[in-house]
Write an enzyme that holds these catalytic residues in place. Structure first.
Site, PDB file in Angstrom:
ATOM      1  N   GLY A 126      43.218  38.268  38.072  1.00 34.71           N
ATOM      2  CA  GLY A 126      43.977  39.021  37.066  1.00 34.71           C
ATOM      3  C   GLY A 126      43.399  40.373  36.691  1.00 34.71           C
ATOM      4  N   THR A 127      42.681  41.037  37.626  1.00 34.90           N
ATOM      5  CA  THR A 127      42.187  42.380  37.265  1.00 34.90           C
ATOM      6  C   THR A 127      43.360  43.358  37.114  1.00 34.90           C
ATOM      7  OG1 THR A 127      41.814  43.142  39.536  1.00 34.90           O
ATOM      8  CG2 THR A 127      39.986  42.009  38.454  1.00 34.90           C
ATOM      9  N   ASN A 128      44.418  43.158  37.868  1.00 33.78           N
ATOM     10  CA  ASN A 128      45.592  44.030  37.692  1.00 33.78           C
ATOM     11  C   ASN A 128      46.284  43.754  36.364  1.00 33.78           C
ATOM     12  OD1 ASN A 128      46.200  45.922  40.031  1.00 33.78           O
ATOM     13  ND2 ASN A 128      45.643  44.017  41.090  1.00 33.78           N
ATOM     14  N   MET A 149      50.610  35.214  44.557  1.00 33.46           N
ATOM     15  CA  MET A 149      50.432  34.899  45.972  1.00 33.46           C
ATOM     16  C   MET A 149      51.566  34.069  46.577  1.00 33.46           C
ATOM     17  SD  MET A 149      47.862  36.604  46.699  1.00 33.46           S
ATOM     18  CE  MET A 149      46.431  37.398  45.964  1.00 33.46           C
ATOM     19  N   ILE A 174      55.745  34.145  48.040  1.00 34.81           N
ATOM     20  CA  ILE A 174      56.927  34.945  48.391  1.00 34.81           C
ATOM     21  C   ILE A 174      58.118  34.337  47.653  1.00 34.81           C
ATOM     22  CG2 ILE A 174      58.462  35.594  50.296  1.00 34.81           C
ATOM     23  CD1 ILE A 174      55.931  35.696  52.064  1.00 34.81           C
ATOM     24  N   LEU A 175      58.939  35.209  47.076  1.00 31.68           N
ATOM     25  CA  LEU A 175      60.058  34.725  46.259  1.00 31.68           C
ATOM     26  C   LEU A 175      61.335  34.617  47.080  1.00 31.68           C
ATOM     27  CD1 LEU A 175      59.276  36.946  43.158  1.00 31.68           C
ATOM     28  CD2 LEU A 175      58.811  34.497  43.431  1.00 31.68           C
ATOM     29  N   ASN A 215      55.792  45.031  42.801  1.00 34.89           N
ATOM     30  CA  ASN A 215      54.632  44.342  43.355  1.00 34.89           C
ATOM     31  C   ASN A 215      53.548  45.362  43.662  1.00 34.89           C
ATOM     32  OD1 ASN A 215      53.131  42.202  44.703  1.00 34.89           O
ATOM     33  ND2 ASN A 215      53.771  43.113  46.651  1.00 34.89           N
ATOM     34  N   HIS A 235      50.425  45.985  46.220  1.00 38.23           N
ATOM     35  CA  HIS A 235      49.896  45.478  47.490  1.00 38.23           C
ATOM     36  C   HIS A 235      48.673  46.311  47.881  1.00 38.23           C
ATOM     37  CE1 HIS A 235      49.899  43.479  51.343  1.00 38.23           C
ATOM     38  NE2 HIS A 235      49.669  44.656  51.889  1.00 38.23           N
TER      39      HIS A 235
END
Ligand code: GAR
Length: 208
Positions: free
Chosen positions: A12-14, A90, A92-93, A107, A109
């Site tokens: 969770g650094t982002n 992590m 894919i939706l 997102n 990346h």
């Protein structure tokens, strides 16, 4: 004020970069209203707790991609979320959420798309592939999510130089610090301030 949900799976650094940007006013047109984690032991959940942001865990478990997507979509619409941010998420939706939230899911990346992206390219594996290939410059990309993994319209990118001495872990940290943590909050504020206009694959950033 737009309601933002941040989807996470790990450190969770982002998410932290978004919380910091909200606290110091770089994000002012939206509010992080919900954190959804696919992993009950993600440190990102602690970061949400420390920031006083409500969080829920929605595990993938044995659910199919479509079943999992349905659960997430129900949660997001139930909370009247305007913007969904995948920040180290992590999974894919499936198509349902992309239809419901068209050009409202972004997102981050850890490469310069279209290099080193798509299914199988996530987390540290992206940096391993980058170093194996021998490119001299990498970076990060923030993009809208469409039906193609890492294939949606690009909002912002930032380059990071590769050093001769790099191994995957230090490179990952540098890409996060020098690129992801800068462009993700910027893209979130641009979205929330209605400054992004999507024309096909091209995202125009309004300057007014
Ligand atoms: C980040 O580098 C993010 O870009 C990447 O995983 C890391 C998560 O870090 N995401 C992907 O690879 C998704 N395709 P964080 O949990 O500390 O934000």
């Amino acid at each position: 004020m737009k309601k933002i949900a941040v989807l996470v799976s790990g450190g969770g650094t982002n998410l932290q970069a978004l919380i910091d940007a909200q606290n110091d006013g770089r994000i002012k047109s939206g509010k992080i209203s919900l954190v959804i984690s696919s992993n009950p032991s993600a440190y990102a959940l602690k970061r949400a707790g420390m920031a006083g942001i409500p969080s829920v865990v929605i595990e993938k478990g044995k659910l199919s991609r479509d079943e999992y997507t349905k659960k997430l979509t129900q949660c997001l619409t139930g909370h009247e979320i305007d913007l969904v941010v995948l920040a180290g998420f992590m999974h894919i939706l499936g198509p349902e959420i992309i239809k419901e939230y068209q050009n409202k899911i972004i997102n981050v990346h850890p490469s310069l798309i279209p290099s080193f992206c798509g299914e199988g390219y996530y987390g540290i594996h992206v940096h391993e592939a980058t170093l194996e290939y021998g490119v001299k410059v990498t970076g990060a990309t923030v993009h809208f999510v469409n039906e193609i993994p890492d294939g949606g319209p690009i909002i912002l990118q930032k380059a990071v130089e590769i050093l001769d001495t790099d191994t995957p872990e230090p490179l990952q940290l540098r890409v996060m610090k020098e690129a992801e943590h800068i462009i993700l909050p910027k893209a979130v504020e641009l979205f929330c301030a209605d400054k992004l206009e999507v024309r096909g694959r091209i995202v125009k950033i309004r300057k007014d």
